[in-house]
Design a protein around this motif. Structure first.
Motif, PDB file in Angstrom:
ATOM      1  N   ALA A   6       0.869  -1.180   0.000  1.00 52.78           N
ATOM      2  CA  ALA A   6       0.000   0.000   0.000  1.00 52.78           C
ATOM      3  C   ALA A   6       0.903   1.225   0.000  1.00 52.78           C
ATOM      4  O   ALA A   6       1.665   1.431   0.941  1.00 52.78           O
ATOM      5  CB  ALA A   6      -0.912   0.001   1.216  1.00 52.78           C
ATOM      6  N   ILE A   7       0.843   2.004  -1.068  1.00 52.27           N
ATOM      7  CA  ILE A   7       1.604   3.253  -1.165  1.00 52.27           C
ATOM      8  C   ILE A   7       0.627   4.373  -0.816  1.00 52.27           C
ATOM      9  O   ILE A   7      -0.332   4.617  -1.546  1.00 52.27           O
ATOM     10  CB  ILE A   7       2.191   3.443  -2.570  1.00 52.27           C
ATOM     11  CG1 ILE A   7       3.056   2.232  -2.952  1.00 52.27           C
ATOM     12  CG2 ILE A   7       2.996   4.731  -2.649  1.00 52.27           C
ATOM     13  CD1 ILE A   7       3.491   2.203  -4.398  1.00 52.27           C
ATOM     14  N   LYS A   8       0.866   5.033   0.307  1.00 50.94           N
ATOM     15  CA  LYS A   8      -0.119   5.962   0.865  1.00 50.94           C
ATOM     16  C   LYS A   8       0.287   7.419   0.680  1.00 50.94           C
ATOM     17  O   LYS A   8       1.445   7.772   0.822  1.00 50.94           O
ATOM     18  CB  LYS A   8      -0.287   5.697   2.367  1.00 50.94           C
ATOM     19  CG  LYS A   8      -0.559   4.245   2.750  1.00 50.94           C
ATOM     20  CD  LYS A   8      -1.946   3.817   2.510  1.00 50.94           C
ATOM     21  CE  LYS A   8      -2.806   4.251   3.645  1.00 50.94           C
ATOM     22  NZ  LYS A   8      -4.196   3.962   3.484  1.00 50.94           N
ATOM     23  N   ASN A   9      -0.708   8.260   0.376  1.00 50.59           N
ATOM     24  CA  ASN A   9      -0.609   9.723   0.389  1.00 50.59           C
ATOM     25  C   ASN A   9       0.346  10.331  -0.634  1.00 50.59           C
ATOM     26  O   ASN A   9       0.826  11.440  -0.444  1.00 50.59           O
ATOM     27  CB  ASN A   9      -0.213  10.221   1.792  1.00 50.59           C
ATOM     28  CG  ASN A   9      -1.188   9.769   2.833  1.00 50.59           C
ATOM     29  OD1 ASN A   9      -2.393   9.898   2.655  1.00 50.59           O
ATOM     30  ND2 ASN A   9      -0.682   9.207   3.913  1.00 50.59           N
ATOM     31  N   GLY A  10       0.633   9.639  -1.719  1.00 50.06           N
ATOM     32  CA  GLY A  10       1.528  10.183  -2.743  1.00 50.06           C
ATOM     33  C   GLY A  10       0.782  11.001  -3.776  1.00 50.06           C
ATOM     34  O   GLY A  10      -0.446  10.903  -3.911  1.00 50.06           O
ATOM     35  N   TYR A  11       1.526  11.825  -4.508  1.00 49.13           N
ATOM     36  CA  TYR A  11       0.960  12.567  -5.635  1.00 49.13           C
ATOM     37  C   TYR A  11       1.082  11.662  -6.859  1.00 49.13           C
ATOM     38  O   TYR A  11       2.170  11.456  -7.393  1.00 49.13           O
ATOM     39  CB  TYR A  11       1.695  13.886  -5.847  1.00 49.13           C
ATOM     40  CG  TYR A  11       1.499  14.840  -4.697  1.00 49.13           C
ATOM     41  CD1 TYR A  11       0.301  15.530  -4.547  1.00 49.13           C
ATOM     42  CD2 TYR A  11       2.493  15.037  -3.750  1.00 49.13           C
ATOM     43  CE1 TYR A  11       0.101  16.398  -3.480  1.00 49.13           C
ATOM     44  CE2 TYR A  11       2.304  15.907  -2.682  1.00 49.13           C
ATOM     45  CZ  TYR A  11       1.109  16.576  -2.554  1.00 49.13           C
ATOM     46  OH  TYR A  11       0.915  17.423  -1.496  1.00 49.13           O
ATOM     47  N   VAL A  12      -0.034  11.106  -7.302  1.00 46.77           N
ATOM     48  CA  VAL A  12      -0.043  10.079  -8.338  1.00 46.77           C
ATOM     49  C   VAL A  12      -0.222  10.704  -9.717  1.00 46.77           C
ATOM     50  O   VAL A  12      -1.085  11.563  -9.920  1.00 46.77           O
ATOM     51  CB  VAL A  12      -1.163   9.041  -8.059  1.00 46.77           C
ATOM     52  CG1 VAL A  12      -1.218   7.994  -9.158  1.00 46.77           C
ATOM     53  CG2 VAL A  12      -0.949   8.384  -6.700  1.00 46.77           C
ATOM     54  N   PHE A  13       0.620  10.244 -10.659  1.00 43.83           N
ATOM     55  CA  PHE A  13       0.518  10.648 -12.056  1.00 43.83           C
ATOM     56  C   PHE A  13       0.305   9.390 -12.884  1.00 43.83           C
ATOM     57  O   PHE A  13       1.104   8.466 -12.856  1.00 43.83           O
ATOM     58  CB  PHE A  13       1.795  11.359 -12.518  1.00 43.83           C
ATOM     59  CG  PHE A  13       1.955  12.719 -11.919  1.00 43.83           C
ATOM     60  CD1 PHE A  13       1.485  13.843 -12.595  1.00 43.83           C
ATOM     61  CD2 PHE A  13       2.546  12.885 -10.685  1.00 43.83           C
ATOM     62  CE1 PHE A  13       1.625  15.100 -12.043  1.00 43.83           C
ATOM     63  CE2 PHE A  13       2.695  14.137 -10.118  1.00 43.83           C
ATOM     64  CZ  PHE A  13       2.224  15.246 -10.795  1.00 43.83           C
ATOM     65  N   ASP A  14      -0.798   9.361 -13.625  1.00 43.01           N
ATOM     66  CA  ASP A  14      -1.149   8.229 -14.478  1.00 43.01           C
ATOM     67  C   ASP A  14      -1.873   8.781 -15.706  1.00 43.01           C
ATOM     68  O   ASP A  14      -3.100   8.852 -15.738  1.00 43.01           O
ATOM     69  CB  ASP A  14      -2.027   7.246 -13.706  1.00 43.01           C
ATOM     70  CG  ASP A  14      -2.418   6.029 -14.523  1.00 43.01           C
ATOM     71  OD1 ASP A  14      -1.958   5.888 -15.679  1.00 43.01           O
ATOM     72  OD2 ASP A  14      -3.203   5.211 -14.010  1.00 43.01           O
ATOM     73  N   PRO A  15      -1.115   9.224 -16.724  1.00 43.12           N
ATOM     74  CA  PRO A  15      -1.741   9.855 -17.888  1.00 43.12           C
ATOM     75  C   PRO A  15      -2.782   8.977 -18.585  1.00 43.12           C
ATOM     76  O   PRO A  15      -3.770   9.484 -19.092  1.00 43.12           O
ATOM     77  CB  PRO A  15      -0.563  10.134 -18.828  1.00 43.12           C
ATOM     78  CG  PRO A  15       0.645  10.102 -17.969  1.00 43.12           C
ATOM     79  CD  PRO A  15       0.331   9.181 -16.834  1.00 43.12           C
ATOM     80  N   LEU A  16      -2.567   7.671 -18.579  1.00 45.11           N
ATOM     81  CA  LEU A  16      -3.506   6.772 -19.233  1.00 45.11           C
ATOM     82  C   LEU A  16      -4.902   6.855 -18.619  1.00 45.11           C
ATOM     83  O   LEU A  16      -5.908   6.752 -19.313  1.00 45.11           O
ATOM     84  CB  LEU A  16      -2.974   5.333 -19.154  1.00 45.11           C
ATOM     85  CG  LEU A  16      -3.658   4.311 -20.038  1.00 45.11           C
ATOM     86  CD1 LEU A  16      -3.503   4.676 -21.507  1.00 45.11           C
ATOM     87  CD2 LEU A  16      -3.101   2.934 -19.771  1.00 45.11           C
ATOM     88  N   ASN A  17      -4.961   7.096 -17.314  1.00 45.21           N
ATOM     89  CA  ASN A  17      -6.238   7.203 -16.610  1.00 45.21           C
ATOM     90  C   ASN A  17      -6.558   8.638 -16.206  1.00 45.21           C
ATOM     91  O   ASN A  17      -7.406   8.862 -15.340  1.00 45.21           O
ATOM     92  CB  ASN A  17      -6.226   6.285 -15.383  1.00 45.21           C
ATOM     93  CG  ASN A  17      -6.193   4.828 -15.793  1.00 45.21           C
ATOM     94  OD1 ASN A  17      -7.077   4.353 -16.470  1.00 45.21           O
ATOM     95  ND2 ASN A  17      -5.133   4.131 -15.409  1.00 45.21           N
ATOM     96  N   GLU A  18      -5.866   9.600 -16.803  1.00 43.75           N
ATOM     97  CA  GLU A  18      -6.079  11.029 -16.582  1.00 43.75           C
ATOM     98  C   GLU A  18      -5.945  11.433 -15.114  1.00 43.75           C
ATOM     99  O   GLU A  18      -6.689  12.276 -14.619  1.00 43.75           O
ATOM    100  CB  GLU A  18      -7.428  11.461 -17.162  1.00 43.75           C
ATOM    101  CG  GLU A  18      -7.496  11.275 -18.669  1.00 43.75           C
ATOM    102  CD  GLU A  18      -8.793  11.750 -19.280  1.00 43.75           C
ATOM    103  OE1 GLU A  18      -9.643  12.309 -18.569  1.00 43.75           O
ATOM    104  OE2 GLU A  18      -8.945  11.570 -20.494  1.00 43.75           O
ATOM    105  N   VAL A  19      -4.998  10.824 -14.408  1.00 43.09           N
ATOM    106  CA  VAL A  19      -4.688  11.207 -13.032  1.00 43.09           C
ATOM    107  C   VAL A  19      -3.473  12.116 -13.114  1.00 43.09           C
ATOM    108  O   VAL A  19      -2.415  11.708 -13.571  1.00 43.09           O
ATOM    109  CB  VAL A  19      -4.397   9.969 -12.153  1.00 43.09           C
ATOM    110  CG1 VAL A  19      -4.042  10.390 -10.749  1.00 43.09           C
ATOM    111  CG2 VAL A  19      -5.591   9.025 -12.160  1.00 43.09           C
TER     112      VAL A  19
END
Length: 93
Positions: A6-19
């Motif tokens: 479980a990776i908690k509280n990070g700033y997530v970047f996922d262009p494929l899912n527009e995050v």
């Protein structure tokens, strides 16, 4: 449960899912990202606090070193590498 993270509280970047930098948790089960973990899985999961950090798939390092022919030619023209090679000024230079 082995292989649960479980990776908690990070700033997530996922262009494929527009995050685009949303602060959220990422869960991994047996090497694959999953939407959520059960309570028992969370009890046994390895928890990584990613507060203030960037989380992205495959994000090992955000830069690379390139040594192609054009890059090497460009490096030959760097003035900081030639300050000891003083040449007298001419009408052409």
């Amino acid at each position: 449960m082995a292989g649960t993270i479980a990776i908690k509280n990070g700033y997530v970047f996922d262009p494929l899912n527009e995050v685009k930098g949303e602060r959220m948790d990422v869960f991994i089960r047996d090497g694959k990202v999953v939407r959520e973990l059960s309570a028992s899985e969370m009890d046994n999961a390895k928890v990584i606090d990613a507060s203030g950090m960037t989380v992205m798939a495959g994000g090992v390092d955000s830069h690379s070193h390139v040594a192609g022919a054009k890059v090497n030619s460009g490096r030959l023209m760097r003035p900081e590498d030639h300050y000891k090679c003083y040449m007298k000024k001419t009408p052409l230079t």
